[in-house]
Scaffold this motif. Structure first.
Motif, PDB file in Angstrom:
ATOM      1  N   TYR A  65     -14.777 -70.215   7.944  1.00 59.63           N
ATOM      2  CA  TYR A  65     -14.122 -70.733   9.384  1.00 59.63           C
ATOM      3  C   TYR A  65     -15.311 -70.256  10.271  1.00 59.63           C
ATOM      4  CZ  TYR A  65      -9.299 -72.130   7.927  1.00 59.63           C
ATOM      5  OH  TYR A  65      -8.369 -72.563   7.717  1.00 59.63           O
ATOM      6  N   SER A  66     -16.128 -69.214  10.081  1.00 59.45           N
ATOM      7  CA  SER A  66     -17.016 -68.810  10.979  1.00 59.45           C
ATOM      8  C   SER A  66     -18.164 -69.716  10.900  1.00 59.45           C
ATOM      9  CB  SER A  66     -17.520 -67.307  10.720  1.00 59.45           C
ATOM     10  OG  SER A  66     -18.690 -66.989  11.322  1.00 59.45           O
ATOM     11  N   GLN A  67     -18.713 -69.973   9.760  1.00 62.01           N
ATOM     12  CA  GLN A  67     -19.669 -71.133   9.432  1.00 62.01           C
ATOM     13  C   GLN A  67     -19.408 -72.494  10.274  1.00 62.01           C
ATOM     14  OE1 GLN A  67     -20.497 -71.702   5.503  1.00 62.01           O
ATOM     15  NE2 GLN A  67     -21.013 -69.437   5.078  1.00 62.01           N
ATOM     16  N   LYS A  73     -20.182 -74.939  17.749  1.00 54.10           N
ATOM     17  CA  LYS A  73     -21.043 -74.483  18.847  1.00 54.10           C
ATOM     18  C   LYS A  73     -22.349 -74.943  18.915  1.00 54.10           C
ATOM     19  CE  LYS A  73     -18.096 -70.429  19.233  1.00 54.10           C
ATOM     20  NZ  LYS A  73     -17.924 -68.788  19.054  1.00 54.10           N
ATOM     21  N   GLU A  74     -23.025 -75.110  17.783  1.00 50.86           N
ATOM     22  CA  GLU A  74     -24.415 -75.426  17.991  1.00 50.86           C
ATOM     23  C   GLU A  74     -24.697 -76.981  18.288  1.00 50.86           C
ATOM     24  OE1 GLU A  74     -28.275 -77.200  16.859  1.00 50.86           O
ATOM     25  OE2 GLU A  74     -26.275 -77.561  15.382  1.00 50.86           O
ATOM     26  N   PRO A  79     -29.340 -79.470  22.834  1.00 51.37           N
ATOM     27  CA  PRO A  79     -29.785 -80.303  24.163  1.00 51.37           C
ATOM     28  C   PRO A  79     -30.022 -81.831  23.911  1.00 51.37           C
ATOM     29  CG  PRO A  79     -31.694 -78.966  23.210  1.00 51.37           C
ATOM     30  CD  PRO A  79     -30.379 -78.576  22.436  1.00 51.37           C
ATOM     31  N   ILE A  80     -29.864 -82.678  24.803  1.00 53.74           N
ATOM     32  CA  ILE A  80     -29.749 -84.103  24.366  1.00 53.74           C
ATOM     33  C   ILE A  80     -31.138 -84.402  24.485  1.00 53.74           C
ATOM     34  CG2 ILE A  80     -29.167 -86.260  25.240  1.00 53.74           C
ATOM     35  CD1 ILE A  80     -26.660 -85.127  26.124  1.00 53.74           C
ATOM     36  N   VAL A  81     -31.767 -85.139  23.724  1.00 49.39           N
ATOM     37  CA  VAL A  81     -33.114 -85.633  23.765  1.00 49.39           C
ATOM     38  C   VAL A  81     -33.098 -87.191  23.417  1.00 49.39           C
ATOM     39  CG1 VAL A  81     -35.340 -85.599  22.516  1.00 49.39           C
ATOM     40  CG2 VAL A  81     -33.939 -83.666  22.435  1.00 49.39           C
ATOM     41  N   ARG A  82     -33.766 -87.899  24.513  1.00 51.72           N
ATOM     42  CA  ARG A  82     -33.755 -89.109  24.567  1.00 51.72           C
ATOM     43  C   ARG A  82     -34.779 -89.773  23.682  1.00 51.72           C
ATOM     44  NH1 ARG A  82     -29.076 -91.576  26.944  1.00 51.72           N
ATOM     45  NH2 ARG A  82     -28.066 -89.985  28.243  1.00 51.72           N
ATOM     46  N   ASP A  83     -34.687 -90.944  23.262  1.00 54.61           N
ATOM     47  CA  ASP A  83     -35.692 -91.518  22.517  1.00 54.61           C
ATOM     48  C   ASP A  83     -36.658 -92.445  23.374  1.00 54.61           C
ATOM     49  OD1 ASP A  83     -37.271 -92.401  20.244  1.00 54.61           O
ATOM     50  OD2 ASP A  83     -35.894 -93.926  19.402  1.00 54.61           O
ATOM     51  N   ILE A  84     -37.582 -91.827  24.181  1.00 56.95           N
ATOM     52  CA  ILE A  84     -38.240 -92.442  24.959  1.00 56.95           C
ATOM     53  C   ILE A  84     -39.515 -92.756  24.360  1.00 56.95           C
ATOM     54  CG2 ILE A  84     -39.577 -92.099  27.421  1.00 56.95           C
ATOM     55  CD1 ILE A  84     -37.248 -90.240  28.197  1.00 56.95           C
ATOM     56  N   PRO A  85     -40.116 -93.900  24.535  1.00 57.46           N
ATOM     57  CA  PRO A  85     -41.530 -94.051  23.897  1.00 57.46           C
ATOM     58  C   PRO A  85     -42.721 -93.001  24.393  1.00 57.46           C
ATOM     59  CG  PRO A  85     -40.542 -96.168  24.659  1.00 57.46           C
ATOM     60  CD  PRO A  85     -39.817 -95.095  25.084  1.00 57.46           C
ATOM     61  N   PRO A 121     -22.475 -85.002  16.141  1.00 61.05           N
ATOM     62  CA  PRO A 121     -22.790 -84.518  14.840  1.00 61.05           C
ATOM     63  C   PRO A 121     -23.750 -85.710  14.268  1.00 61.05           C
ATOM     64  CG  PRO A 121     -20.516 -84.444  15.129  1.00 61.05           C
ATOM     65  CD  PRO A 121     -21.035 -84.893  16.476  1.00 61.05           C
ATOM     66  N   ASN A 122     -24.815 -85.288  13.560  1.00 63.95           N
ATOM     67  CA  ASN A 122     -25.592 -86.458  12.921  1.00 63.95           C
ATOM     68  C   ASN A 122     -25.077 -86.481  11.407  1.00 63.95           C
ATOM     69  OD1 ASN A 122     -26.781 -84.253  11.499  1.00 63.95           O
ATOM     70  ND2 ASN A 122     -28.431 -83.976  13.059  1.00 63.95           N
ATOM     71  N   THR A 123     -25.656 -87.234  10.690  1.00 66.97           N
ATOM     72  CA  THR A 123     -25.168 -87.511   9.362  1.00 66.97           C
ATOM     73  C   THR A 123     -25.288 -86.181   8.423  1.00 66.97           C
ATOM     74  OG1 THR A 123     -26.249 -89.720   9.514  1.00 66.97           O
ATOM     75  CG2 THR A 123     -25.769 -88.593   6.995  1.00 66.97           C
ATOM     76  N   GLN A 124     -26.264 -85.168   8.662  1.00 69.06           N
ATOM     77  CA  GLN A 124     -26.456 -84.140   8.023  1.00 69.06           C
ATOM     78  C   GLN A 124     -25.270 -82.876   8.321  1.00 69.06           C
ATOM     79  OE1 GLN A 124     -28.531 -83.244   5.515  1.00 69.06           O
ATOM     80  NE2 GLN A 124     -27.648 -80.962   5.464  1.00 69.06           N
ATOM     81  N   ASP A 125     -24.838 -83.044   9.820  1.00 67.33           N
ATOM     82  CA  ASP A 125     -23.952 -82.244  10.546  1.00 67.33           C
ATOM     83  C   ASP A 125     -22.808 -82.574   9.824  1.00 67.33           C
ATOM     84  OD1 ASP A 125     -25.830 -80.958  12.117  1.00 67.33           O
ATOM     85  OD2 ASP A 125     -25.347 -82.346  13.735  1.00 67.33           O
TER      86      ASP A 125
END
Length: 187
Positions: A65-67, A73-74, A79-85, A121-125
């Motif tokens: 449950y902690s994991q 939380k992570e 932080p949001i990162v945009r796909d800017i060229p 969440p991404n695929t790995q998450d």
């Protein structure tokens, strides 16, 4: 080792390690000599097992449950990162009306570009979250022989406070039931 002896040894181990019964009481419950129990304790290093019983089902569940909580939380605070060229992130040289050269970054609206990394969440998450959740579900729904013994012990202790003679008879039945479950393999 014959099946009956192995069942007796397994039950003795559970009673000694989990229930912390002394050698004499284990020998009585399993119906073997105290010397046999002593031999099993020494050979199997049961004293160390008794001390290191920190990996209980409840502790494992707390860790899982902690994991899961830490993962969520992570993800939420990522932080949001945009796909800017990359070309739009470099300054370009411009000449002013007076002929001076200046570096200037292109004017862009970051919201026009898709999110590369964000608090979704991404695929790995998702895979990790699913695996943790499945482990939690499995631990919460499966009943093993140790839990059966724990419930039987609690029942016997409760009955003992009411009727000591019946508690002794119940202990015999509980031990027989547990031995049967262990022999059948229906843990």
């Amino acid at each position: 080792m014959a099946v009956k002896k192995q069942v007796e040894k397994d039950l003795a181990k559970i009673l000694f390690v989990n229930d912390k019964l002394d050698r004499k009481e284990v020998s009585i419950r399993v119906n073997v000599t105290e010397k046999t129990v002593g031999k099993w304790v020494t050979e199997g290093d049961w004293e160390k097992l008794r001390v290191s019983l920190l990996t209980t089902k409840d502790n494992v569940l707390k860790d899982l449950y902690s994991q899961l909580d830490n993962l969520n939380k992570e993800i939420a605070t990522r932080p949001i990162v945009r796909d800017i060229p990359a070309s739009l992130l470099k300054p370009i040289k411009l000449k002013t009306s007076s002929g001076d050269e200046v570096l200037e970054y292109p004017k862009i609206n970051v919201l026009d570009y898709p999110i590369k990394i964000g608090n979704i969440p991404n695929t790995q998450d998702s895979l990790v979250s699913t695996q943790i959740t499945n482990n939690i579900k499995k631990l919460e729904t499966e009943t093993n022989i140790g839990e059966t013994i724990s419930v039987a012990k609690a029942l016997v202790l409760f009955v003992r406070s009411i009727d000591s003679a019946f508690a002794n008879q119940l202990t015999t039945y509980c031990d027989a039931y547990i031995k049967q479950k262990m022999t059948d393999g229906s843990k």
